[in-house]
Design a protein around this motif. Structure first.
Motif: not given
Length: 163
Positions: A62-66, A72-75, A86-88, A112-113
């Motif tokens: 699966s692909d994942e999108a956020f 704020a999150l560190e990826f 926000p907005g990313s 996310f999906l």
């Protein structure tokens, strides 16, 4: 989960509705799972407390999108990291090592999906039901160990940092 659909097959989950699960401090609200989308996708809203987020992993099927709404999150992107605000929007293709972590002092909120659906089974089957009036707690390594069978079944691969 309160689901409103029509004869046309439209899925509508009203604001504030959806199945809620707790996973190591995170609050997950399911808006769509493979059961409602015929396996096409899974869509969730998440509240991630300071210090929260999953261990590095990948999804082979699966692909994942956020999309980050608040905080704020560190990826982690393979071996590099970046900050999403926000907005990313962040798209993770299947078979790509990733994770996110809330390094801030406030909760982060995102949606996310997964496409196709499937990895959400880890949360649906392995997470805790909420307890009214309380906040979820971070899990111990022993609590995470109880997810081994589900992780193997979904095909996800855990790739913790520092290995």
């Amino acid at each position: 989960m309160t689901v409103v659909s029509s004869e046309s097959g439209v899925l509508h989950v009203p604001a504030g509705e959806g199945l809620v699960k707790w996973m190591s401090g995170d609050v997950l609200t399911f808006k769509a799972t493979k059961a409602e989308t015929n396996g096409s996708l899974a869509f969730m809203e998440a509240l991630v407390p300071p210090g929260g987020g999953p261990v590095a992993h990948l999804h082979p099927h699966s692909d994942e999108a956020f999309y980050l709404i608040d905080g704020a999150l560190e990826f982690l992107d393979g071996e590099r990291t970046f900050i999403a605000e926000p907005g990313s929007f962040v798209y993770i293709p299947r078979n790509h090592r990733h994770r996110f972590k809330n390094l801030e002092k406030t909760d982060a909120r995102l949606v996310f999906l997964f496409t196709p659906a499937g990895p959400e089974d880890l949360f649906l089957e392995g997470a805790d039901d909420p307890i009214p009036g309380q906040r979820p707690e971070n899990w111990t390594p022993e609590r995470f160990a109880r997810l081994t069978d589900i992780v193997e079944r979904t095909g996800d691969i855990m790739l913790p940092e520092g290995r």
